[in-house]
Design an enzyme around this catalytic site. Structure first.
Site, short mmCIF file in Angstrom:
data_model
loop_
_atom_site.label_atom_id
_atom_site.label_comp_id
_atom_site.label_asym_id
_atom_site.label_seq_id
_atom_site.Cartn_x
_atom_site.Cartn_y
_atom_site.Cartn_z
N GLU A 71 24.11 70.28 29.40
CA GLU A 71 24.10 71.72 29.68
C GLU A 71 25.43 72.14 30.32
O GLU A 71 25.97 73.20 30.01
CB GLU A 71 22.92 72.07 30.59
CG GLU A 71 21.59 71.92 29.87
CD GLU A 71 20.40 72.24 30.74
OE1 GLU A 71 20.21 71.53 31.74
OE2 GLU A 71 19.67 73.20 30.44
N GLU A 96 14.96 66.29 28.65
CA GLU A 96 14.07 66.83 29.70
C GLU A 96 12.60 66.78 29.30
O GLU A 96 11.73 66.53 30.12
CB GLU A 96 14.46 68.27 30.04
CG GLU A 96 15.73 68.41 30.87
CD GLU A 96 16.99 68.49 30.02
OE1 GLU A 96 16.96 68.04 28.84
OE2 GLU A 96 18.01 68.97 30.53
C1 LIG Z 1 8.97 75.63 42.65
C2 LIG Z 1 9.29 76.03 41.24
C3 LIG Z 1 10.73 75.96 40.97
C4 LIG Z 1 10.97 75.94 39.50
C5 LIG Z 1 12.38 76.17 39.12
C6 LIG Z 1 13.18 74.95 39.25
C7 LIG Z 1 14.43 75.15 38.51
C8 LIG Z 1 15.23 73.91 38.64
C9 LIG Z 1 16.31 73.96 37.66
C10 LIG Z 1 16.82 72.60 37.59
C11 LIG Z 1 17.62 72.48 36.35
C12 LIG Z 1 17.87 71.07 36.20
C13 LIG Z 1 18.45 70.85 34.86
C14 LIG Z 1 18.71 69.43 34.64
C15 LIG Z 1 17.72 68.58 34.37
C16 LIG Z 1 18.02 67.20 34.06
O1 LIG Z 1 19.14 66.81 33.86
S1 LIG Z 1 16.71 66.15 33.96
C17 LIG Z 1 17.44 64.57 33.65
C18 LIG Z 1 17.86 64.42 32.25
N1 LIG Z 1 18.44 63.13 32.06
C19 LIG Z 1 17.73 62.09 31.64
O2 LIG Z 1 16.58 62.18 31.37
C20 LIG Z 1 18.47 60.81 31.51
C21 LIG Z 1 17.62 59.69 31.97
N2 LIG Z 1 18.36 58.46 32.04
C22 LIG Z 1 18.63 57.72 30.97
O3 LIG Z 1 18.32 58.02 29.86
C23 LIG Z 1 19.34 56.42 31.21
O4 LIG Z 1 19.15 56.06 32.55
C24 LIG Z 1 20.86 56.51 30.93
C25 LIG Z 1 21.52 57.64 31.68
C26 LIG Z 1 21.09 56.66 29.42
C27 LIG Z 1 21.52 55.18 31.39
O5 LIG Z 1 20.81 54.10 30.80
P1 LIG Z 1 21.05 52.60 31.32
O6 LIG Z 1 22.49 52.33 31.39
O7 LIG Z 1 20.22 51.71 30.45
O8 LIG Z 1 20.54 52.56 32.82
P2 LIG Z 1 19.07 52.72 33.39
O9 LIG Z 1 18.57 51.37 33.77
O10 LIG Z 1 18.24 53.54 32.52
O11 LIG Z 1 19.36 53.58 34.71
C28 LIG Z 1 20.17 53.06 35.75
C29 LIG Z 1 19.65 53.57 37.08
O12 LIG Z 1 19.78 55.00 37.14
C30 LIG Z 1 18.50 55.59 37.40
N3 LIG Z 1 18.46 56.86 36.69
C31 LIG Z 1 18.77 57.08 35.42
N4 LIG Z 1 18.63 58.37 35.12
C32 LIG Z 1 18.22 58.98 36.25
C33 LIG Z 1 17.91 60.33 36.58
N5 LIG Z 1 18.01 61.32 35.70
N6 LIG Z 1 17.54 60.60 37.85
C34 LIG Z 1 17.45 59.61 38.78
N7 LIG Z 1 17.75 58.32 38.53
C35 LIG Z 1 18.12 58.01 37.27
C36 LIG Z 1 17.51 54.59 36.86
O13 LIG Z 1 16.26 54.75 37.44
C37 LIG Z 1 18.17 53.28 37.23
O14 LIG Z 1 17.95 53.07 38.59
P3 LIG Z 1 17.23 51.78 39.09
O15 LIG Z 1 15.88 51.81 38.46
O16 LIG Z 1 17.16 51.89 40.55
O17 LIG Z 1 18.02 50.64 38.59
#
Ligand SMILES: CCCCCCCCCCCCC/C=C/C(=O)SCCNC(=O)CCNC(=O)[C@H](O)C(C)(C)COP(=O)(O)OP(=O)(O)OC[C@H]1O[C@@H](n2cnc3c(N)ncnc32)[C@H](O)[C@@H]1OP(=O)(O)O
Length: 731
Positions: free
Chosen positions: A115, A135
């Site tokens: 985004e 998401e």
């Molecule tokens: C009260 C009402 C209010 C309502 C209104 C609210 C409005 C709020 C607006 C907010 C707008 C937000 C907009 C944005 C939203 C987002 O971005 S949501 C997240 C989207 N991203 C993902 O889903 C990506 C998820 N992650 C992955 O696909 C993979 O991790 C990767 C990035 C491709 C990397 O893969 P890889 O190298 O294989 O590593 P992993 O083992 O998967 O991950 C490593 C560690 O990182 C942690 N992690 C990964 N992604 C996230 C994350 N998004 N958030 C937190 N942590 C994350 C993962 O858990 C691993 O950690 P450990 O387990 O501790 O090793």
């Protein structure tokens, strides 16, 4: 000065600082702390502001750190009190800038990361980069303008596909779709800087995506109706995919600012929903189970796996064929052994055509030459690991293990693919029981994502680590479990199916039970699933357990085994030769053997009526709620017993097994998470109620861990380990 660079710091921590989620990790995240995403956003706002106000700066490049542009928001920071600059105004400020802002995309640009890139005026990606809006898989929608900008950039159908599935695309596909402007094999930041300088001073009017009109597909209403129908069908009750369609519809029908309002409104509903909590829980649970630990204390961080370059599969039935395909697709050399010549030929053909189909889909060459076939077990002499996948018969498996011990080189890890047998008994057939582990694959093994890695009392941490590493390499959600009848997944199936059979006795039909379970979100109800898997499998297991013996035809005693209530219904169905889809009839009828379309079967209904009459049972009306409570709470109760027995390390392990291997709806987080959402006190109360009504059914008797958790105030799921630890404490 020319172009200036702004770095987006990744929230992913280096491997060595990772801990098991739901213990220290979860606790620290709940303590007030400086929010990592907030700090990143603040950094971008400050740096961009400085760059834009500096007359020497002609253009800006936004890039990531450590080869990753941005994986999106840190979902652990989601909550009612989110601090730091909000994402939407930040992206708007970038888009409104009067100097070109270029995103240099390496690694991943996902969620909020993409985004942010869509708010930039140009996007340059490395050829190995992956982009997407995942998401929806976390129970959310792209709510930082993503659902409004993407359709304006690439059109409604393509945006619907990416946003409702959350799938990641390669840089090449992103270029083809028009998400990125250029793809490079070289240094992305250098390419972006060069590009940024080349466009400095040019008009940006045509580069602000929020100002684009949304391309209008013909038959807009019909398109959305069709997509909505498809999404509702496959979402099985998940809210996020539906909200994603509604958000894209807003992009297609409303001006940008109104569309953005709708996006916010839809996100507000999702953001605090139980489904979003469940999906985010399972995201972390999947990663947490990789950090396994055995009761000895040995675990993922202390046990080194043995390298596996060459593996053998013994027995080329359906399971052995699937495992062979999965190993070859992972890049291993495979020795595939089948002693029966006819079966060997059949298997060879099946494996080759599966590999060819898979390779065609992926546009690569099929890895046929990685496999060598043999009828002679001596061919496994030089492999690093063996997976025995012969018929589920202890005598036969013991014989194979004796042969393997004589043939294999020292140090070869010996794995058995069994769904229920005692792998320690097999280990005792070898001089090196520490090298024996279970690898319980799910059929079809090259498709199903789950792998249970079973350690016996004598398995070494190194052998477990080797099987876990291989599972990871194969792309499986691999979960370490202890050795007991049925391990985790199949052990929990026993009370689940037992309740379903009892419900038939009491007045339900397979259709009613399946409808309740499918409306709950299961991909298939228990009876349809059993027809698919084959009813003879369970029959054989019940016979070997001495349960499915012929008894007198009627009366109370015909429904008692070993002093407890037993339903012989499934055995009687099998006695009719009705084994499910493969024989053309089971709990349902099918047009022909092998057909997949289940139809209600009048024969079965009249069989049930006759059965009840014979046993003096009076059919009563049963509703969906009772079906769910009886089947699911009995299964959950067994889950608590599994935790009590130390067969699974924590609730996440059970939940990952059920979501990845048993069709449990992901948006309900797995059975143990579901229990915590329902409320443990309520689960306990309902089990007590049903156990009172059916005192001869031990599976309905609430287990002591559940009672203990309720007595200690029903802590949230991530605190259960503390109670379990106390339970296992020797003090
Ligand atoms: C009260 C009402 C209010 C309502 C209104 C609210 C409005 C709020 C607006 C907010 C707008 C937000 C907009 C944005 C939203 C987002 O971005 S949501 C997240 C989207 N991203 C993902 O889903 C990506 C998820 N992650 C992955 O696909 C993979 O991790 C990767 C990035 C491709 C990397 O893969 P890889 O190298 O294989 O590593 P992993 O083992 O998967 O991950 C490593 C560690 O990182 C942690 N992690 C990964 N992604 C996230 C994350 N998004 N958030 C937190 N942590 C994350 C993962 O858990 C691993 O950690 P450990 O387990 O501790 O090793």
């Amino acid at each position: 000065m020319g172009a200036v660079m702004v770095r987006v710091e990744s929230h992913q921590r280096p491997v060595e600082t990772r801990k098991r989620y739901n213990e220290e990790d979860r606790e620290s995240h709940e303590r007030p702390q400086e929010e990592r995403s907030a700090a990143v956003r603040q950094g971008i706002v400050d740096k961009v502001e400085t760059a834009l106000s500096d007359p020497k700066v002609k253009s800006v490049v936004i890039c990531g750190q450590n080869g990753i542009f941005c994986g999106g928001a840190d979902i652990k920071e989601f909550g009612p009190k989110m601090s730091g600059p909000p994402l939407i105004p930040m992206i708007h400020a970038i888009e409104a800038a009067n100097k070109p802002v270029v995103a240099a995309i390496e690694g991943s640009a996902l969620g909020g990361g993409l985004e942010l890139a869509l708010g930039c005026h140009y996007r340059i990606a490395h050829s190995k980069a992956r982009l997407g809006l995942p998401e929806v898989t976390l129970g959310l929608l792209p709510a930082a303008g993503g659902s409004q900008r993407l359709p304006r950039l690439i059109g409604v159908p393509a945006a619907l596909d990416l946003i409702t599935t959350g799938r990641h695309v390669t840089a090449a596909e992103a270029l083809q779709l028009g998400i990125v402007d250029q793809v490079t094999d070289n240094n992305t930041v250098d390419a972006a800087v060069k590009f940024a300088l080349s466009v400095a001073g040019q008009s940006l009017d045509a580069r602000r995506i929020s100002t684009y009109p949304c391309p209008q597909p013909s038959h807009l209403d019909a398109l959305f109706e069709e997509v909505m129908q498809k999404v509702r069908q496959s979402a099985r009750g998940a809210m996020a995919p539906v909200a994603c369609v509604q958000a894209v519809r807003a992009a297609a029908t409303l001006p940008y600012t109104q569309g953005l309002e709708r996006e916010k409104e839809l996100m507000a509903t999702l953001f605090t929903s139980g489904q979003a909590r469940a999906l985010q829980y399972i995201f972390f649970a999947q990663r947490a189970v990789g950090r396994w630990r055995m009761p000895s204390g040995a675990g993922w961080d202390t046990s080194k796996h043995r390298p596996v370059n060459k593996a053998a599969v013994i027995g080329l039935g359906t399971m052995g064929q699937g495992i062979t395909v999965a190993l070859a697709q992972t890049g291993l050399s495979v020795v595939a052994i089948e002693t029966q010549e006819k079966q060997l030929m059949k298997a060879k053909q099946a494996v080759s055509s599966t590999l060819e189909r898979g390779a065609k889909r992926r546009g690569v060459a099929p890895p046929l030459d990685r496999i060598s076939y043999s009828q002679n077990i001596q061919a496994v002499a030089d492999v690093d690991l063996v997976i025995e996948a012969v018929f589920e018969d202890m005598g036969l498996k013991m014989e194979v293990f004796q042969q393997l011990s004589a043939v294999c080189k020292p140090g070869t890890v010996l794995c058995t693919n069994t769904s229920a047998l005692d792998m320690d008994q097999l280990a005792s057939e070898t001089p090196n029981p520490e090298l024996v582990v279970g690898m319980h694959f799910f059929s079809p093994a090259h498709v199903m994502k789950l792998l249970e890695v079973v350690y016996g009392p004598r398995s070494s941490p190194q052998a477990v680590a080797t099987a876990m590493q291989l599972g990871k390499k194969m792309g499986k959600a691999s979960v370490v479990v202890g050795n007991c009848r049925g391990f985790v997944g199949n052990r929990m199936l026993m009370p689940y199916s037992e309740q379903a059979f009892f419900l038939l006795e009491e007045g339900a039909t397979p259709e009613l039970v399946d409808r309740a379970l499918e409306e709950f979100g299961f991909s298939m109800g228990l009876f349809r699933m059993s027809d698919l898997a084959g009813l003879d499998v369970g029959w054989r297991v019940r016979k070997s357990a001495g349960l499915a013996e012929p008894r007198e035809a009627s009366g109370q005693s015909a429904r008692i085994r070993k002093g407890y209530r037993y339903s012989p219904i499934a055995d009687l169905i099998c006695e009719q030769g009705r084994f499910g889809q493969k024989t053309g009839s089971g709990w349902y009828q099918y047009d022909k053997p092998g057909s997949r379309v289940a139809r209600s079967d009048p024969w079965l209904h009249s069989f049930l009526e006759q059965y009840r009459a014979r046993h003096g049972l009076v059919a009563r009306s049963i509703d969906h709620q009772e079906v769910l409570e009886r089947c699911l709470y009995a299964m959950i109760n067994e889950g608590f017993r599994i935790l009590e027995d130390g067969i699974a390390a924590g609730p996440e392990d059970i939940d990952v097994i059920y979501v990845f291997g048993y069709g449990w709806p992901r948006h309900r987080g797995g059975p143990m998470f579901y229990a915590s959402m329902v409320g443990l006190a309520k689960v306990l109360e309902r089990l007590e109620h049903y156990h009172q009504a059916h005192p001869d059914v031990p599976y309905l008797q609430p287990c002591s861990l559940l009672k203990r958790l309720v007595a200690s105030g029903s802590p949230p799921v991530h605190r259960w380990r503390e109670v379990i630890k106390k339970l296992h404490s020797q003090l």
